[in-house]
Write an enzyme that holds these catalytic residues in place. Sequence first.
Site, PDB file in Angstrom:
ATOM      1  N   LYS A  89      38.856  76.074 111.538  1.00 46.02           N
ATOM      2  CA  LYS A  89      39.494  76.414 112.821  1.00 46.02           C
ATOM      3  C   LYS A  89      38.636  76.043 114.024  1.00 46.02           C
ATOM      4  O   LYS A  89      39.139  75.719 115.088  1.00 46.02           O
ATOM      5  CB  LYS A  89      39.823  77.908 112.860  1.00 46.02           C
ATOM      6  CG  LYS A  89      40.855  78.350 111.831  1.00 46.02           C
ATOM      7  CD  LYS A  89      42.260  77.992 112.239  1.00 46.02           C
ATOM      8  CE  LYS A  89      43.290  78.433 111.211  1.00 46.02           C
ATOM      9  NZ  LYS A  89      44.637  77.955 111.500  1.00 46.02           N
ATOM     10  N   GLU A 111      46.255  83.419 119.547  1.00 49.65           N
ATOM     11  CA  GLU A 111      46.853  84.278 118.529  1.00 49.65           C
ATOM     12  C   GLU A 111      46.042  84.076 117.259  1.00 49.65           C
ATOM     13  O   GLU A 111      45.393  83.040 117.094  1.00 49.65           O
ATOM     14  CB  GLU A 111      48.318  83.888 118.279  1.00 49.65           C
ATOM     15  CG  GLU A 111      48.540  82.739 117.300  1.00 49.65           C
ATOM     16  CD  GLU A 111      47.917  81.406 117.715  1.00 49.65           C
ATOM     17  OE1 GLU A 111      47.828  81.150 118.916  1.00 49.65           O
ATOM     18  OE2 GLU A 111      47.513  80.633 116.806  1.00 49.65           O
ATOM     19  N   SER A 377      39.325  74.908 102.997  1.00 44.53           N
ATOM     20  CA  SER A 377      39.450  75.189 104.435  1.00 44.53           C
ATOM     21  C   SER A 377      38.551  76.311 104.931  1.00 44.53           C
ATOM     22  O   SER A 377      38.183  76.329 106.108  1.00 44.53           O
ATOM     23  CB  SER A 377      40.909  75.502 104.769  1.00 44.53           C
ATOM     24  OG  SER A 377      41.373  76.586 103.986  1.00 44.53           O
TER      25      SER A 377
HETATM   26  C1  PLP Z   1      40.548  79.543 105.835  1.00 39.74           C
HETATM   27  C2  PLP Z   1      41.920  79.216 106.319  1.00 39.74           C
HETATM   28  N1  PLP Z   1      42.594  78.231 105.723  1.00 39.74           N
HETATM   29  C3  PLP Z   1      43.848  77.894 106.119  1.00 39.74           C
HETATM   30  C4  PLP Z   1      44.496  78.579 107.133  1.00 39.74           C
HETATM   31  C5  PLP Z   1      45.876  78.184 107.490  1.00 39.74           C
HETATM   32  O1  PLP Z   1      45.984  77.558 108.732  1.00 39.74           O
HETATM   33  P1  PLP Z   1      46.313  76.025 108.865  1.00 39.74           P
HETATM   34  O2  PLP Z   1      47.509  75.763 108.025  1.00 39.74           O
HETATM   35  O3  PLP Z   1      46.574  75.817 110.306  1.00 39.74           O
HETATM   36  O4  PLP Z   1      45.133  75.265 108.389  1.00 39.74           O
HETATM   37  C6  PLP Z   1      43.821  79.622 107.794  1.00 39.74           C
HETATM   38  C7  PLP Z   1      44.475  80.359 108.873  1.00 39.74           C
HETATM   39  O5  PLP Z   1      43.998  81.297 109.413  1.00 39.74           O
HETATM   40  C8  PLP Z   1      42.495  79.941 107.375  1.00 39.74           C
HETATM   41  O6  PLP Z   1      41.806  80.921 107.946  1.00 39.74           O
END
Ligand code: PLP
Length: 393
Positions: A89, A111, A377
């Site tokens: 993020k 948000e 992620s």
């Molecule tokens: C670690 C992590 N992965 C994935 C996501 C999903 O978001 P996005 O689809 O925008 O990557 C989030 C959302 O808070 C997250 O914290």
Amino acid sequence: MNYFVDENGYYGDFGGAYIPEMLYPNVEELRLKYVEIMQEPSFQKEFQNLLKEYVGRPTPLYFAKRLSEKYNTKIYLKREDLCHTGAHKVNNTIGQILMAKRLGKNRIIAETGAGQHGVATATVCALMGLECIVYMGEIDIARQAPNVARMKMLGATVVPALSGSRTLKDATNEAIRDWINNPVDTHYIIGSVVGPHPYPDMVARFQSVISEEIRKQLKEKEGSENPDYVIACVGGGSNAAGAFYHFLDEENVKLIAVEAAGLGVNSGESAATSVLGNEGIIHGSKTLLMQTKDGQITEPYSISAGLDYPGVGPLHAHLCKSKRAEFIAITDDEAMEAGLELCKLEGIIPAIESSHALAVFKSKKFKENDIVILNLSGRGDKDLDTYIKYFKL
Ligand SMILES: Cc1ncc(COP(=O)(O)O)c(C=O)c1O
């Protein structure tokens, strides 16, 4: 087929800017200036420098040997979990805070669902000395308590969203309401590739550093820039957009987007938009979303706070409809088991969002020589409480 945004802000049939009149000046100002600002050499210099020195980029592309042995294929993990603040993020919030400064805004709103985007926003506001207000659903505040504490320590004000399902979509509604009331001095840092044009494109560009690095790193490790597969989880879709970005036009690279099936796609407790959704408008863009026959948004559910959003960004709606990406839905149970498996096999505790992507190895067979990139992620620190309760640790 074009997978990038067109001059009207659309990805195929999806996108656009469906906004109330009161928001028009803000969104239009951003639309007119964002590409020019992002291309300024001084912007790029500051952005790249912060990604390197502050976020800790490039993140490693780690060959997961034991996981690869288990599934008899070649698995590389793109370690976004090692970014400062614990998830991808922050790539976007660094970009957007620099954008806000150049637009002359001194008040930031955001948000958050899992709290990762809230933490990443609070972090960059502290870094730049700007006021920060984060809207978060009451339910998410309870299940992501460590991230709420982090945001407060970083100087942000966390405002609970008390309407609807009291999760991410309700927090987004509150943030949009705030922006309407404070159009002049405020920039809204949206945390995913959602919202009115130009947000989906701007956020995807900031996150595209992920696939830019993958290409370079894979070239060094395997002699080719292109893997066979890229897998990423999709809430709104920003980590997936970043991991897919530089492969969108490489038809040989197969893209897999992983959604949260919750208790099961047909259980009534799910967030699998690609299966359950149809075309509609949510938070300023035309996309796929879960809705009733008369267009009311259905409450989504997932054990993972970052994935229980009732829509996906317009890029992903287009990737789904055009079949450029394969969409797979993973249940809570499958994700939790896959998360624990990564802990045991590789010594890495993943965020529950990322665990959904990991669960694909159980449901889909890859060839021995396939090179599979999985975008990890985020890290699981924020989810410890959920892991503890689920596994009765
Ligand atoms: C670690 C992590 N992965 C994935 C996501 C999903 O978001 P996005 O689809 O925008 O990557 C989030 C959302 O808070 C997250 O914290």
